[in-house]
Write an enzyme that holds these catalytic residues in place. Structure first.
Site, short mmCIF file in Angstrom:
data_model
loop_
_atom_site.label_atom_id
_atom_site.label_comp_id
_atom_site.label_asym_id
_atom_site.label_seq_id
_atom_site.Cartn_x
_atom_site.Cartn_y
_atom_site.Cartn_z
N ALA A 176 4.90 -49.75 -64.02
CA ALA A 176 3.92 -50.84 -63.97
C ALA A 176 2.93 -50.79 -62.82
CB ALA A 176 4.65 -52.18 -63.96
N ALA A 177 3.30 -50.21 -61.68
CA ALA A 177 2.39 -50.25 -60.52
C ALA A 177 1.08 -49.51 -60.83
CB ALA A 177 3.07 -49.63 -59.32
N PRO A 178 -0.04 -50.00 -60.30
CA PRO A 178 -0.18 -51.13 -59.37
C PRO A 178 -0.27 -52.50 -60.03
CG PRO A 178 -2.29 -50.08 -59.68
CD PRO A 178 -1.31 -49.26 -60.47
N GLY A 179 -0.12 -52.57 -61.34
CA GLY A 179 -0.05 -53.86 -62.02
C GLY A 179 -1.30 -54.29 -62.76
N ASP B 44 2.31 -45.62 -68.48
CA ASP B 44 1.36 -44.94 -67.59
C ASP B 44 2.19 -44.14 -66.59
OD1 ASP B 44 -0.69 -44.06 -66.03
OD2 ASP B 44 -1.57 -46.02 -65.65
N CYS C 31 -3.66 -40.65 -65.41
CA CYS C 31 -4.98 -40.54 -64.78
C CYS C 31 -5.23 -39.08 -64.43
CB CYS C 31 -5.12 -41.45 -63.56
SG CYS C 31 -3.84 -41.25 -62.30
#
Length: 473
Positions: free
Chosen positions: A289-292, A358, A411
């Site tokens: 989940a980070a960075p949210g 992700d 990414c």
């Protein structure tokens, strides 16, 4: 090059006792020295984002050297830092060409003095005499005055012979593209016709992009507020909730930022919610989940679903919590700090309708925002990352209901982490592919075999990959 722990010179050691007698230069703010200190920390493995955050948020941050600078000086220090990171491989190539013999490992700081001086001479409007004299002065502040003649000679030679020196280096790929050789080679293999543009885009400044919290205000109305407050901005051409600022600004000064009306998020990851095809009363998982930002976007688009977010790092999980409380104080998200692959430690046994994945990756698509990636990332990192991605993908697929959708995202612009990862997955599992809405899809120059590969700079977005997978049934 081996890196030893750097000890700050006296000019970076602040006086704790007001009665202590110190030389004047020890308490005078020096943006070049602060930038040099940051660069050395990056070479020791620290990330730029952490360094800059710690300089303003850590205990005693009011005494941090960077915070002894005026706003203009701090902006100058950051400009030197980011510029030297963007063009590090190019500037290092020039430096090595000019030095009669390389500096010893323990004198990494001196190599970086040369790099900062070359950056000012080549890319900034700093007067040449100031760039050279201030670089020489840094050797005294580093207690290495013996090197002042070397620094002076190297920089003055570049000043005199710039064109000839650069012509002699024109065939060097690291000089041309200012990337480590392995990244250049990998991009040329993966994207022969795109590689040079990707490398060029990686050396540009990324635009500041916001995501409007449409539960609070519409994109159109927020753009009006920005105009009223003298910000130049425009709607993003692809991402429906995104706004592009013409000039980067302090987020805390933006209208509605502190009250949760807007957050900072690149436009490319905002497309993930479009692939998820969210609906009411679904059970959803954000698995890394980070960075949210994407967690929050799911909550924004569909408040009436049951959302679980899993994050391995306690520190990053805390940041997610703070972000969600600012943006969506009336909504709930079950935030769990755990290794998502250790399913038995956190899963309640009920399958999910939607999963966003992700995964940890090379971050090769966001180099323009994080140019320290070019220094930190190594070619040997990629295969272990691919193996982690594959493990997470397999584990989370087991948690998806038949008929459910999983969105795999990175990414990265490396095929090994993207197309090849999905190709391997489809050999192990039966899947159906999910498409973006046609109005979005037709705006992308997609060259991926599976899913969507966005390249740095495409429609002002960062490099990003996403692929929607539906489990048959």
């Amino acid at each position: 090059m081996a890196v030893r722990r750097w000890t700050p010179p006296p000019c970076l050691i602040l006086v704790k006792n007001g009665l202590k007698t110190v030389r004047f230069w020890e308490v005078v703010a020096d943006p070049r020295l602060v930038a040099l200190g940051w660069l050395i920390r990056v070479h020791e493995g620290r990330s730029v984002n952490d360094l800059l955050a710690n300089s303003s948020q850590s205990p005693g941050s009011d005494r941090h050297p960077a915070n002894q600078l005026s706003p203009q000086q701090k902006a100058q220090a950051k400009q030197i830092l980011y510029g030297c990171l963007r063009y590090y491989h190019q500037l290092k190539t020039i430096a090595e060409n000019l030095l009669a013999k390389p500096f010893k490992d323990k004198d990494l700081d001196l190599l970086l003095v040369v790099v900062t001086g070359l950056y000012q001479l080549k890319y900034l409007s700093t007067p040449d005499h100031a760039a050279i004299s201030e670089s020489v002065e840094l050797t005294r502040k580093l207690k290495k005055k013996w090197a002042s003649g070397v620094i002076n000679g190297v920089l003055r030679r570049y000043q005199r012979e710039k064109d000839e020196i650069e012509d002699s280096l024109s065939k060097s790929l690291q000089f041309q593209f200012s990337h480590p050789g392995w990244i250049i080679k990998k991009l040329r293999q993966d994207w022969p016709s795109r590689a040079e543009d990707i490398l060029s885009q990686n050396n540009q400044h990324a635009p500041m992009i916001l995501r409007v919290n449409t539960q609070v205000i519409s994109q159109k109305d927020y753009l009006s507020q920005l105009t009223e407050n003298n910000y130049q901005a425009s709607p993003h051409p692809v991402a429906a909730d995104a706004v592009v600022l013409e000039k980067a600004s302090d987020v805390f000064s933006l209208p509605l930022f502190q009250s949760g009306g807007v957050t900072v998020q690149d436009a490319a990851p905002q497309l993930a919610v479009e692939l998820l095809q969210l609906d009411e009363n679904l059970r959803a998982l954000d698995a890394c989940a980070a960075p949210g930002g994407k967690t929050g976007h799911i909550m924004q688009r569909q408040p009436n679903l049951e959302l679980t977010a899993v994050e391995l790092s306690p520190r990053r999980a805390q940041k997610i919590q703070e972000t969600l409380e600012r943006l969506y104080p009336a909504q709930s998200c079950h935030l769990i700090c755990a290794d998502v692959t250790e399913v038995e430690d956190w899963w309640d046994g009920q399958l999910y309708d939607r999963i966003l994945l992700d995964v940890p990756c090379s971050a090769s698509g966001v180099i323009r925002r994080n140019p320290d990636i070019k220094i930190h990332r190594k070619t040997t990192d990629i295969q272990p990352l691919v193996e982690i991605q594959s493990k997470i993908l397999d584990k989370t697929w087991e948690l998806l209901k038949p008929g459910g959708i999983l969105v795999y995202a990175t990414c990265s612009v490396f095929k090994q982490e993207n197309d090849a990862q999905i190709a391997a997955f489809t050999k192990r599992n039966e899947v159906e592919f999910v498409s973006l809405p046609n109005k979005i899809e037709k705006k992308l120059n997609n060259e991926a075999e599976f899913g969507y590969q966005i390249f740095p700079g495409e429609a002002q977005m960062d490099g990003f990959y996403l692929c929607g997978l539906k489990k048959p049934g």
